[in-house]
Design an enzyme around this catalytic site. Sequence first.
Site, short mmCIF file in Angstrom:
data_model
loop_
_atom_site.label_atom_id
_atom_site.label_comp_id
_atom_site.label_asym_id
_atom_site.label_seq_id
_atom_site.Cartn_x
_atom_site.Cartn_y
_atom_site.Cartn_z
N CYS A 55 -29.40 -29.44 4.53
CA CYS A 55 -30.50 -29.99 5.31
C CYS A 55 -31.72 -30.17 4.39
CB CYS A 55 -30.83 -29.07 6.49
SG CYS A 55 -31.59 -27.50 6.03
N GLU A 99 -26.50 -18.07 13.18
CA GLU A 99 -27.28 -18.67 14.26
C GLU A 99 -27.96 -17.60 15.10
OE1 GLU A 99 -24.57 -22.68 14.71
OE2 GLU A 99 -24.49 -21.21 16.31
N GLU A 123 -26.85 -22.07 2.72
CA GLU A 123 -27.48 -22.20 1.42
C GLU A 123 -28.59 -21.17 1.23
OE1 GLU A 123 -26.44 -26.45 2.82
OE2 GLU A 123 -27.03 -24.54 3.71
#
Length: 145
Positions: free
Chosen positions: A92, A50, A61
């Site tokens: 996502c 992050e 991923e």
Amino acid sequence: MTDTIGADLAALFEAAAAAKSLAYAPYSDFPVGAALRDEHGRLHAGCNVENAAYPVGTCAEAGAIAAMIAGGGRAITAILIIGNGPNLVTPCGACRQRIREFAAPGTPIHIAGPEGIRQSFTLEGLLPDSFGPDNLHRKNMLADA
């Protein structure tokens, strides 16, 4: 873990869990790990990273795919994503497209929690009728894999 699933899937699980333990998730407190197997049988793992400037972070991923490319792999033959919480931690939308770039429609995508595999999908199941390299009339790299 190897008593309940095959050795190949257990290796993916262990690699993804190890990557998850290294995740940098100080803002969401939601570490995620991913591990994939390439066309040479090699494992590549990644974790989410992050950044205070959301959404600049990197998904697990994407990290695993980058590791595969840096390691000389060009095709995903299986991928496993692990996260915490009661819900499935599926890729996502952007990561589904990233996986699509290097995987065939029937490529297995395993979703796990700390206790083990929760559910398995194919890429086609998670991203039906997807847009990929073959739509651009480029040589489909998976055809040679």
